[in-house]
Design a protein around this motif. Structure first.
Motif, PDB file in Angstrom:
ATOM      1  N   TYR A   1       0.852  -1.188   0.000  1.00  0.00           N
ATOM      2  CA  TYR A   1       0.000   0.000   0.000  1.00  0.00           C
ATOM      3  C   TYR A   1       0.891   1.243   0.000  1.00  0.00           C
ATOM      4  O   TYR A   1       2.096   1.163   0.302  1.00  0.00           O
ATOM      5  N   HIS A   2       0.299   2.400  -0.321  1.00  0.00           N
ATOM      6  CA  HIS A   2       1.013   3.675  -0.194  1.00  0.00           C
ATOM      7  C   HIS A   2       0.214   4.659   0.652  1.00  0.00           C
ATOM      8  O   HIS A   2       0.529   4.913   1.791  1.00  0.00           O
ATOM      9  N   ASN A   3      -0.845   5.212   0.042  1.00  0.00           N
ATOM     10  CA  ASN A   3      -1.607   6.266   0.722  1.00  0.00           C
ATOM     11  C   ASN A   3      -3.032   5.826   1.007  1.00  0.00           C
ATOM     12  O   ASN A   3      -3.716   5.305   0.128  1.00  0.00           O
TER      13      ASN A   3
ATOM     14  N   VAL B   1       3.670  -0.920   3.639  1.00  0.00           N
ATOM     15  CA  VAL B   1       3.226   0.427   3.265  1.00  0.00           C
ATOM     16  C   VAL B   1       4.453   1.246   2.870  1.00  0.00           C
ATOM     17  O   VAL B   1       5.379   1.392   3.663  1.00  0.00           O
ATOM     18  N   ASP B   2       4.474   1.780   1.652  1.00  0.00           N
ATOM     19  CA  ASP B   2       5.659   2.465   1.138  1.00  0.00           C
ATOM     20  C   ASP B   2       5.574   3.992   1.260  1.00  0.00           C
ATOM     21  O   ASP B   2       4.486   4.568   1.179  1.00  0.00           O
ATOM     22  N   ASP B   3       6.746   4.598   1.386  1.00  0.00           N
ATOM     23  CA  ASP B   3       7.008   6.031   1.228  1.00  0.00           C
ATOM     24  C   ASP B   3       6.855   6.871   2.499  1.00  0.00           C
ATOM     25  O   ASP B   3       7.351   7.985   2.544  1.00  0.00           O
ATOM     26  N   GLY B   4       6.161   6.371   3.518  1.00  0.00           N
ATOM     27  CA  GLY B   4       6.144   7.081   4.807  1.00  0.00           C
ATOM     28  C   GLY B   4       5.405   8.406   4.821  1.00  0.00           C
ATOM     29  O   GLY B   4       5.801   9.341   5.524  1.00  0.00           O
TER      30      GLY B   4
ATOM     31  N   SER C   1      14.186   0.186   5.219  1.00  0.00           N
ATOM     32  CA  SER C   1      14.744   1.274   4.417  1.00  0.00           C
ATOM     33  C   SER C   1      14.132   1.220   3.017  1.00  0.00           C
ATOM     34  O   SER C   1      13.866   0.153   2.475  1.00  0.00           O
ATOM     35  N   HIS C   2      13.913   2.417   2.467  1.00  0.00           N
ATOM     36  CA  HIS C   2      13.337   2.544   1.116  1.00  0.00           C
ATOM     37  C   HIS C   2      14.277   3.437   0.300  1.00  0.00           C
ATOM     38  O   HIS C   2      13.843   4.186  -0.560  1.00  0.00           O
ATOM     39  N   THR C   3      15.577   3.353   0.606  1.00  0.00           N
ATOM     40  CA  THR C   3      16.673   4.239   0.155  1.00  0.00           C
ATOM     41  C   THR C   3      16.579   5.594   0.852  1.00  0.00           C
ATOM     42  O   THR C   3      15.572   5.901   1.475  1.00  0.00           O
TER      43      THR C   3
ATOM     44  N   THR D   1      16.650   8.656  -0.801  1.00  0.00           N
ATOM     45  CA  THR D   1      15.979   9.733  -1.551  1.00  0.00           C
ATOM     46  C   THR D   1      14.975   9.260  -2.611  1.00  0.00           C
ATOM     47  O   THR D   1      14.463  10.086  -3.363  1.00  0.00           O
ATOM     48  N   HIS D   2      14.705   7.953  -2.691  1.00  0.00           N
ATOM     49  CA  HIS D   2      13.720   7.446  -3.651  1.00  0.00           C
ATOM     50  C   HIS D   2      14.107   7.737  -5.108  1.00  0.00           C
ATOM     51  O   HIS D   2      13.260   8.008  -5.959  1.00  0.00           O
ATOM     52  N   ARG D   3      15.403   7.664  -5.410  1.00  0.00           N
ATOM     53  CA  ARG D   3      15.816   7.731  -6.814  1.00  0.00           C
ATOM     54  C   ARG D   3      15.784   6.320  -7.402  1.00  0.00           C
ATOM     55  O   ARG D   3      15.593   5.348  -6.676  1.00  0.00           O
TER      56      ARG D   3
ATOM     57  N   TYR E   1      12.602  -2.006  -2.255  1.00  0.00           N
ATOM     58  CA  TYR E   1      13.065  -1.269  -3.438  1.00  0.00           C
ATOM     59  C   TYR E   1      12.053  -0.194  -3.806  1.00  0.00           C
ATOM     60  O   TYR E   1      10.857  -0.467  -3.854  1.00  0.00           O
ATOM     61  N   PRO E   2      12.522   1.031  -4.121  1.00  0.00           N
ATOM     62  CA  PRO E   2      11.597   1.968  -4.753  1.00  0.00           C
ATOM     63  C   PRO E   2      11.394   1.499  -6.204  1.00  0.00           C
ATOM     64  O   PRO E   2      12.347   1.043  -6.833  1.00  0.00           O
ATOM     65  N   TYR E   3      10.170   1.604  -6.685  1.00  0.00           N
ATOM     66  CA  TYR E   3       9.832   1.148  -8.053  1.00  0.00           C
ATOM     67  C   TYR E   3       9.989  -0.370  -8.161  1.00  0.00           C
ATOM     68  O   TYR E   3      10.366  -1.019  -7.203  1.00  0.00           O
TER      69      TYR E   3
HETATM   70 ZN   LIG Z   1       8.212   4.186  -2.971  1.00  0.00          ZN
END
Ligand SMILES: [Zn+2]
Length: 339
Positions: free
Chosen positions: A39-41, A94-97, A233-235, A237-239, A273-275
């Motif tokens: 999930y994200h938002n 849940v990603d991105d915080g 961890s999701h990196t 800076t999400h690059r 991993y992002p993406y």
């Molecule tokens: Zn993400």
């Protein structure tokens, strides 16, 4: 048109399979025994906007129903079990915080007695960057709605019109994303700054919606951990990791891990991993995650060409719907028979 008819036939078949027990039978015999949902938002709105910058938003009411559905039909495992390969059932991630994770999503998890894994980018929590780059570009373009803008497509030479509607602006943001991917750009935040300079814009944009665009604070993240949730961890800076040099990958992977461990005062062995497509993650990326000292890493989709499986754990997402037959087909793996 043809696609709509195919979807209609598939959806009718999924509904029939669900109510006749066929999809349950499939699940019992060959379906996945272990599933990780992403999930994200989760937003406190009645209706989502017609577009969504990453196709990752869900309303609080539908999220609530999806959790209810999962508890009724599957075993939802406590997140502490995610590293146990023998723990069968469903895990929630849940990603991105984003701020809604603490204020809207977590209370619903608590209501259902479910714990989750939250994937965090420390540079965002530390406010080193105001937004994830794609949100930032979208918000900058929203401020320029109906005006003309210089963009990198043609080396900033000609003025391009910015559409009036958020959906149109979203499309323009997508084109910028394609540009980033075509160039395999490592320094995406540098591109955001460059676009601001070329157009005489302020780099800072006021957030139009804190719950959707802003990040949780360290005290909020610590409170989630105290409630029994886990953090990955999701990196930093999400690059896009694949576009980065070995040295930059190492910084993204190691600095983010250390930063989380300092703030949470515990080991952080999990990475998300992002993406998730092949354009974004290759074997070199997977190897770098392993070398950075993690014990397990989660992806967005199944990528059988990558190994080991511990560092390429597949996840799946739910669309923002509450239809049980469709959700059951996704969780059981039944839906993928109809691709
Ligand atoms: Zn993400």
């Amino acid at each position: 048109m043809g696609k709509n008819i195919r979807h209609f036939v598939r959806d009718s078949w999924l509904t029939a399979s669900y109510y006749t027990g066929l999809s349950q039978l499939y699940h019992a015999l060959v379906g996945r025994k272990r599933g990780i949902i992403s999930y994200h938002n989760v937003l406190p709105v009645d209706k989502l906007s017609a577009f969504d910058t990453y196709n990752v938003d869900v309303t609080a009411a539908i999220f609530d129903k999806q959790l209810q559905f999962l508890k009724k039909h599957f075993r939802v495992q406590p997140i502490q079990e995610i590293e146990n390969p023998n723990a069968k059932g469903i895990f929630i991630t849940v990603d991105d915080g984003m701020r809604n994770n603490y204020e809207v999503l977590a209370p619903l998890l608590e209501k259902h007695g479910i714990s989750a894994l939250f994937a965090i980018c420390p540079a965002m929590v530390d406010r080193q960057l105001p937004y994830i780059w794609r949100d930032h570009l979208f918000l900058l373009l929203c401020q320029a709605a109906n005006q003309s803008v210089r963009l990198p497509f043609n080396d900033y030479q000609t003025l391009l019109p910015v559409p009036e509607t958020p959906a149109g602006i979203n499309n323009l943001t997508r084109q910028l994303k394609q540009y980033v991917y075509k160039q395999q750009l490592a320094d995406i935040y540098g591109l955001v700054r460059e676009i601001c300079q070329k157009n005489g814009w302020d780099y800072e944009v006021l957030s139009p919606d804190e719950l959707r665009y802003d990040f949780m604070t360290w005290p909020q993240i610590r409170a989630l951990v105290a409630q029994g949730h886990r953090v990955a961890s999701h990196t930093q800076t999400h690059r896009v990791l694949r576009f980065l040099s070995q040295e930059e990958k190492k910084v993204e992977l190691e600095v983010s891990k250390q930063r989380l461990e300092t703030e949470l005062k515990q080991e952080v062995p999990l990475f998300v991993y992002p993406y998730g497509s092949r354009a974004e993650i290759d074997q070199v990326t997977v190897d770098a995650v392993q070398e950075a000292g993690y014990r397990m890493a989660l992806m967005n989709v199944q990528q059988p060409n990558l190994s080991p499986l511990t560092f390429s754990q597949p996840r799946f997402a739910f669309p923002p719907i509450s239809d049980s037959s469709h959700l059951h087909a996704i969780v059981s793996g039944y839906k993928f028979l109809f691709r």
